[in-house]
Motif scaffolding. Structure first.
Motif, short mmCIF file in Angstrom:
data_model
loop_
_atom_site.label_atom_id
_atom_site.label_comp_id
_atom_site.label_asym_id
_atom_site.label_seq_id
_atom_site.Cartn_x
_atom_site.Cartn_y
_atom_site.Cartn_z
N VAL A 141 -26.07 28.08 -32.23
CA VAL A 141 -25.57 27.07 -31.29
C VAL A 141 -25.35 27.62 -29.89
CG1 VAL A 141 -24.44 25.81 -33.16
CG2 VAL A 141 -23.15 27.54 -31.91
N ASN A 142 -25.55 28.95 -29.71
CA ASN A 142 -25.32 29.59 -28.41
C ASN A 142 -26.58 30.21 -27.87
OD1 ASN A 142 -23.39 30.05 -26.37
ND2 ASN A 142 -23.13 32.18 -27.03
N ASP A 143 -27.73 29.57 -28.14
CA ASP A 143 -29.04 30.03 -27.64
C ASP A 143 -29.31 31.49 -28.00
OD1 ASP A 143 -29.49 27.53 -26.52
OD2 ASP A 143 -28.48 28.07 -24.65
N GLY A 144 -28.89 31.90 -29.16
CA GLY A 144 -29.20 33.25 -29.62
C GLY A 144 -28.31 34.34 -29.06
N LEU A 181 -27.62 35.35 -48.07
CA LEU A 181 -26.58 35.34 -47.06
C LEU A 181 -26.78 34.16 -46.12
CD1 LEU A 181 -26.42 39.14 -46.12
CD2 LEU A 181 -24.77 37.85 -47.47
N PRO A 182 -25.70 33.51 -45.68
CA PRO A 182 -25.84 32.41 -44.73
C PRO A 182 -26.30 32.91 -43.37
CG PRO A 182 -23.53 32.97 -45.05
CD PRO A 182 -24.30 33.77 -46.06
N THR A 183 -26.98 32.05 -42.65
CA THR A 183 -27.44 32.43 -41.31
C THR A 183 -26.26 32.43 -40.34
OG1 THR A 183 -27.95 30.11 -40.85
CG2 THR A 183 -29.73 31.49 -41.74
N GLU A 184 -26.41 33.18 -39.26
CA GLU A 184 -25.35 33.27 -38.26
C GLU A 184 -25.27 31.97 -37.47
OE1 GLU A 184 -22.35 33.90 -36.41
OE2 GLU A 184 -22.95 35.64 -37.60
N THR A 185 -24.16 31.28 -37.60
CA THR A 185 -23.99 29.97 -36.97
C THR A 185 -23.82 30.07 -35.47
OG1 THR A 185 -22.91 29.23 -39.00
CG2 THR A 185 -22.69 27.82 -37.07
N PHE A 186 -23.07 31.07 -35.01
CA PHE A 186 -22.74 31.17 -33.59
C PHE A 186 -24.00 31.35 -32.75
CE2 PHE A 186 -21.53 33.25 -29.66
CZ PHE A 186 -20.40 32.54 -29.28
#
Length: 362
Positions: free
Chosen positions: A323-326, A315-320
């Protein structure tokens, strides 16, 4: 020690040893890559195929060690056997490059520009051939020939306007089934593939004519206009089938099986024939034992992003969050609650015919 006589043949300055009786095309395929001429009608598993499309033309610059004279004309590599000491030019011959461009132009004379809507787009051999060996424009100014679409039974549709008359489907039906009910009608520019008296093709293995067709002339009616092949994930799968080997390629999007095809090698040829039951009736993931992702060896857009060479899929990693400091997004929305189009209970591959808005009405 083997009694098989081996001949040395040099193709585009690369020498290979092959048994006597091997065609130039098959010898070139042993080398692989661009050295192998394209072929639209030749099929190694079908007796008598080849010699129709002329896309595999090559220049024989040296006949053999005993007779080193060059052949006076370009020859069809699928129908010309090698001789000991033969030297062949394929991509290194300007004559071949020019002649092949002319052949492609001829094949495209009556072929419609259906690529945006054709189900074969993305895995079409004629599409690949025109990009690699064709010309940018056409000199043809006359009206193209057209035919009405025909249903060849419950599962296969014939779009004769796209046909290039390679005769692969005729050879397949003749050699793989107990009776052949379709063939070539008329002659010359009026020639077409058809059944006599609109007879249906209902043999257990007739679905294989879809896989051997190099263009979009014969299509799977259970898959027409359901999805694009480059959006689907090809998976190797098998089942215990009493009629065939049961080894297939599933084309999935998520957990939904959109279509089932035979497995193909790097030359686009079927490895093992499959029956109609496996191809058309087993459209649930639970019907199959999944072996893993299938690597598409042909240079196609299908081969991109399919996790080739890896064990399973990740599964791809969560992009949001990255880029939003977790931090999690402030608004989370379930698309199925908002949109009446994306209903998870509606399986597009099970819809009889093209999917449209009526399939999603309450």
């Amino acid at each position: 020690m083997s009694d098989t006589q081996l001949f040395k043949v040099t193709i585009d300055n690369i020498t290979v040893e092959v048994p006597a009786g091997t065609s130039i095309l098959e010898a070139a395929r042993k080398i692989g890559g661009d050295v192998a001429p394209p072929a639209m009608c030749f099929y190694s598993k079908l007796k008598g195929s080849g010699g129709k499309c002329r896309t595999c033309l090559v220049e024989v610059s040296k006949g053999s060690e005993k007779d080193p004279r060059p052949m006076p004309k370009l020859v069809a590599s699928c129908r010309t056997t090698v001789m000991d000491g033969m030297e062949v030019k394929n991509i290194t011959s300007p004559k071949v490059v020019d002649a092949r461009a002319g052949v492609v132009e001829f094949l495209l004379l009556n072929h419609p520009l259906d690529c945006p809507i054709c189900d074969q787009a993305g895995e079409c051999h004629l599409q690949d051939l025109s990009y690699e060996h064709g010309k940018e424009g056409t000199r043809y100014e006359f009206q193209r020939r057209t035919f009405k679409k025909h249903d060849l039974g419950p599962y296969i549709q014939l779009h004769m306007t796209r046909c290039i008359m390679c005769f692969r489907c005729v050879y397949t039906a003749d050699q793989l089934t107990s009776k052949r009910e379709h063939g070539v009608l008329d002659r010359g520019d009026h020639a077409e593939i058809a059944t006599f008296i609109e007879k249906s093709l209902d043999n257990d293995f007739i679905g294989n004519v879809i896989d051997v067709c190099p263009v979009g002339a014969l299509t799977d009616k259970t898959f027409r206009f359901k999805n694009r092949v480059w959006f689907l994930k090809p998976l190797n799968a098998h089942r215990d089938c009493p009629k065939c080997s049961g080894k297939v390629t599933l084309w999935n999007r998520g957990d939904e099986v959109y279509r089932v095809t035979a497995r193909k090698d790097e030359w686009g040829e079927v490895e093992e024939w499959i029956c109609n039951e496996c191809r058309f009736e087993k459209k649930q993931t639970s019907d199959w034992i999944i072996e893993g992702p299938r690597e598409i060896s042909r240079h196609s857009v299908i081969s991109q992003g399919h996790y080739a060479g890896k064990i399973g899929t990740t599964l791809p990693t969560e992009t949001f969050e990255a880029v939003n400091d977790g931090r999690q997004p402030h608004l989370l929305m379930d698309i199925h609650d908002v949109s009446k189009v994306n209903i998870p209970d509606v399986h597009l591959s099970a819809i009889n015919g093209p999917s449209h808005s009526n399939n999603f009405k309450d």
